[in-house]
Design a protein around this motif. Structure first.
Motif, mmCIF file in Angstrom:
data_model
loop_
_atom_site.group_PDB
_atom_site.id
_atom_site.type_symbol
_atom_site.label_atom_id
_atom_site.label_comp_id
_atom_site.label_asym_id
_atom_site.label_seq_id
_atom_site.Cartn_x
_atom_site.Cartn_y
_atom_site.Cartn_z
ATOM 1 N N PHE A 66 67.120 39.150 48.990
ATOM 2 C CA PHE A 66 66.571 38.267 50.020
ATOM 3 C C PHE A 66 65.997 37.063 49.280
ATOM 4 O O PHE A 66 64.983 37.175 48.598
ATOM 5 N N PHE A 68 64.827 32.928 49.519
ATOM 6 C CA PHE A 68 64.503 31.853 50.456
ATOM 7 C C PHE A 68 63.675 30.789 49.762
ATOM 8 O O PHE A 68 63.186 30.989 48.651
ATOM 9 N N TYR A 112 69.644 43.366 50.773
ATOM 10 C CA TYR A 112 70.377 43.179 52.020
ATOM 11 C C TYR A 112 71.705 43.908 51.922
ATOM 12 O O TYR A 112 72.730 43.329 51.599
ATOM 13 N N PHE B 68 61.691 33.165 57.028
ATOM 14 C CA PHE B 68 63.004 32.739 56.547
ATOM 15 C C PHE B 68 64.098 33.404 57.361
ATOM 16 O O PHE B 68 63.833 34.339 58.122
ATOM 17 N N ASP B 70 67.309 35.739 57.337
ATOM 18 C CA ASP B 70 67.958 36.685 56.431
ATOM 19 C C ASP B 70 69.454 36.381 56.392
ATOM 20 O O ASP B 70 69.936 35.467 57.060
ATOM 21 N N ARG B 71 70.195 37.137 55.574
ATOM 22 C CA ARG B 71 71.613 36.837 55.390
ATOM 23 C C ARG B 71 72.412 37.024 56.673
ATOM 24 O O ARG B 71 73.551 36.592 56.767
ATOM 25 N N GLY B 72 71.811 37.683 57.654
ATOM 26 C CA GLY B 72 72.486 37.847 58.938
ATOM 27 C C GLY B 72 72.087 36.776 59.942
ATOM 28 O O GLY B 72 72.541 36.783 61.078
ATOM 29 N N VAL B 76 63.008 36.165 60.107
ATOM 30 C CA VAL B 76 62.092 37.242 59.758
ATOM 31 C C VAL B 76 60.890 36.652 59.031
ATOM 32 O O VAL B 76 60.953 35.565 58.467
#
Lengths: 427, 427
Positions: A66, A68, A112, B68, B70-72, B76
């Motif tokens: 994760f 950011f 993830y 931020f 998330d990769r999906g 979150v």
């Protein structure tokens, strides 16, 4: 009614029922780590992306971490693993630390990945590392601590096996097959997938890496040879030391174990349930260059990481997770009404000063409901303080297991409670 | 040498020296929470942004939370506080939970604030909450647990004070001054800043909120009136119950305490060092609508959160942080060379099976260096296993505090070690 806001996929809620098991695992980890002289430490959960880049392997950093930008514009990562933080912290204090270092830690990590049985996106990990020693004794020691944790929670070598290999030995074997040096990392990734891909996909992958048929066949044969460790001085020494440590029965050589992280340099190992139903319980190995790679003076390290999910699945499978009541309260003091609030809290206070764990029911609801609450919680003793009791200078002590109830003068209350608790805890 | 990769600003490294203090705090928290019947739980560290939006207050969510995608692609947040997670989890299991709930937790949180003394961007927080009771007894109980933690670590009401107010009472007072209902939240923020802003800036802020001079003067006077709590039935009851609990000396009424979070509805409180050198040590209060606001069936709650940073600064200021050696090892077994590896590990193994904490020096370096390592670590006993000792069937036991050294037959080693440890631990 509105829909209840959901939790984030791959995270877990620890209600008190789950939390006692989490603590149970932590307490075993803590006790085992201390028995071998390891000291608890903790790293930040946020680290710079730089710390992981090019050290942990592309899959972990580019696909799973994760990452950011914080509000200041810096690239930060929720830690996907602990070893780079360990290397950073050791590098920073290298001059003042008294080596060899024996450190352990238990905290949260994030990756993830697709959530599935045995895998969460937010999980806990036990890390245990020994730094400042290059000897195989140290590799054997950390691996033996892993086996000690398994023993501690009741697992045996019938259920769990720790498979061991050596990266150096594999380098040598792969070179013998004719793979040039610059392809070794790629071939290690190929080896790492031999049990994850179908035979044909694995062969394709090997060809894609530029291996010829002869090399692939030789590699495949090598991966089935369970006795070649006898040709490795390092592995011989490892198994001899593990034997001296009295835990040889937990370990076996496996040429397929190379571990996915790029920073491993020597002995590597992983633990699995014997029936291979689950992912690896733990994995680790030696990383002799990592501290230097984060900018520190070189120092050797060896260690492992164990997630909290798989080990509990395996323990559960063999009936080893204890039944624990998250409520540890020994006494409920009831509340009759406004006129007796003072007495209820005074009694509770005195009991607490005598190291007893006490709740006061906070609302003056029906006595029946207060007792029912205690019963459901598994609180063994209820002290009833009503107007009758207050007039007589006594309180009524009720044991929920037997239904016995007796009036006790305030002066002997603590002694009486202790007697009851002792009699209930003895068989 | 390359520069060592840095840590993220506002995060902390817990070397073993810092970690023992972290555990010291945790152990006090755990013991105090259990004494009042609270059960440990834990929420995810990642939650959806929705969980916080419009409930925790704009400053916390829009300015301080680490948010931020998330990769999906979901928004979150790294949790900036715990109470919304508590509300979510209680809402989800409302039907099966046995109320009143008494829950506590200790874990990491993140807020993007300017790091300074007493403030980190990644910090730990003790949360303690009582749900399912509307009575002021419950507010008094959680506040008294806070004071019990202070007592437990050695603080007294001479050093720390817990200031209490009531949001309902303040609503009423603010209405009396003539502030319309829809301005109450804004005026609470004004009250919250009375000690943070200069007098002139505070007056400007009041005017900006639309208060006239008369209202500002009346508000200002009200904020200096330390006796008005006697007009509040709720506050009268709070202080009476706190008195019954035997901890009245920790508490005082303060009309300036309203707490920054929007979800508080009743009694609110915060603890500070008496000399006001630091930020609040802890803060809390009643939140009767929060569970319903996250989509659950309504249930009342009251509780507080204490960060780990300020309480340790205050404890340190009064000399209350204990000196603790992170090394708890009792015995170092030396390693002479290849020929004695088996014996060193066998002896260590036997000692560990007798519940002793033992390290084996992993490398066969000079004996002097091995003993020096033990001395620096504070390990009290060194067992020397050289060729002479092996031949005689004895080991040499050295006490580092006195320099005494004697040869002990293997058969009586455990007993001898126990005697030494007992004699060293007695004064």
């Amino acid at each position: 009614m509105a829909e209840i806001i959901r939790s984030v996929k791959g995270t877990r809620d620890f209600y008190p029922e789950q939390m006692v098991l989490h603590r149970w695992l932590y307490n075993h980890i803590r006790a085992v780590s201390a028995r071998y002289g390891y000291q608890e430490w903790e790293a930040p959960m946020l680290e710079t992306l730089d710390l992981y880049a090019a050290k942990s392997g592309d899959e972990l950093v580019k696909e799973q971490a994760f990452v950011f930008e914080d509000r200041g514009g810096s690239s930060v990562a929720l830690r996907p693993e602990l070893t780079p933080s360990l290397a950073r912290m050791v590098a920073q204090q290298r001059q003042t630390l008294n080596v060899p270092l024996r450190w352990w830690s238990f905290g949260p990590f994030w990756r993830y990945e697709r959530p599935q049985k045995g895998r969460a996106r937010e999980f806990f990990q036990w890390n245990l590392d020994l730094l400042g020693s290059t000897s195989v004794n140290s590799d054997a020691e950390v691996a033996s601590v892993a086996s000690a944790l398994f023993s501690s929670i009741g697992l045996t070598p019938n259920e769990v096996i720790i498979r061991v290999n050596s990266r150096q030995f594999m380098e040598q074997r792969v070179a013998e097959i004719g793979v040039p040096n610059d392809r070794h990392s790629a071939v290690f990734r190929l080896i790492d997938r031999v049990d994850k891909l179908s035979e044909s996909k694995w062969l394709d992958y090997g060809q894609k890496l530029g291996l010829n048929n002869h090399q692939i066949t030789a590699l495949r044969e090598m991966l089935d040879d369970r006795n070649q460790w006898r040709n490795s001085e390092q592995l011989n020494e490892f198994f001899k030391t593990i034997d001296h440590m009295g835990v040889r029965q937990w370990f076996e050589f496996d040429p397929r174990i190379v571990r996915g992280l790029d920073y491993y340099t020597g002995i590597v190992f992983e633990a699995r349930d014997r029936s291979n139903l689950h992912r690896a319980i733990l994995g680790g190995g030696r990383y002799d260059n990592l501290v230097a790679e984060v900018g520190g003076e070189p120092i050797s390290g060896t260690g492992f990481a164990m997630g909290d999910v798989v080990v509990q699945l395996v323990a559960n499978e063999f009936g080893l997770l204890p039944e624990m009541n998250p409520c540890q309260t020994q006494i409920l003091v009831t509340l009759f009404g406004h006129e007796s609030v003072a007495q209820s809290y005074t009694v509770a206070n005195e009991l607490r000063q005598n190291d007893l764990r006490v709740e006061v029911y906070p609302d003056a609801v029906k006595l029946k409901n207060q007792v029912r609450y205690a019963d459901r919680q598994g609180i063994p003793i209820v002290i009833v303080l009503g107007p009758d009791e207050l007039d007589s200078g006594e309180v009524s002590v009720k044991q929920l297991a037997t239904g016995e109830q007796s009036n006790i003068p305030m002066a002997s209350l603590v002694d009486t409670i202790r007697m009851i608790l002792e009699s209930e805890s003895s068989p």
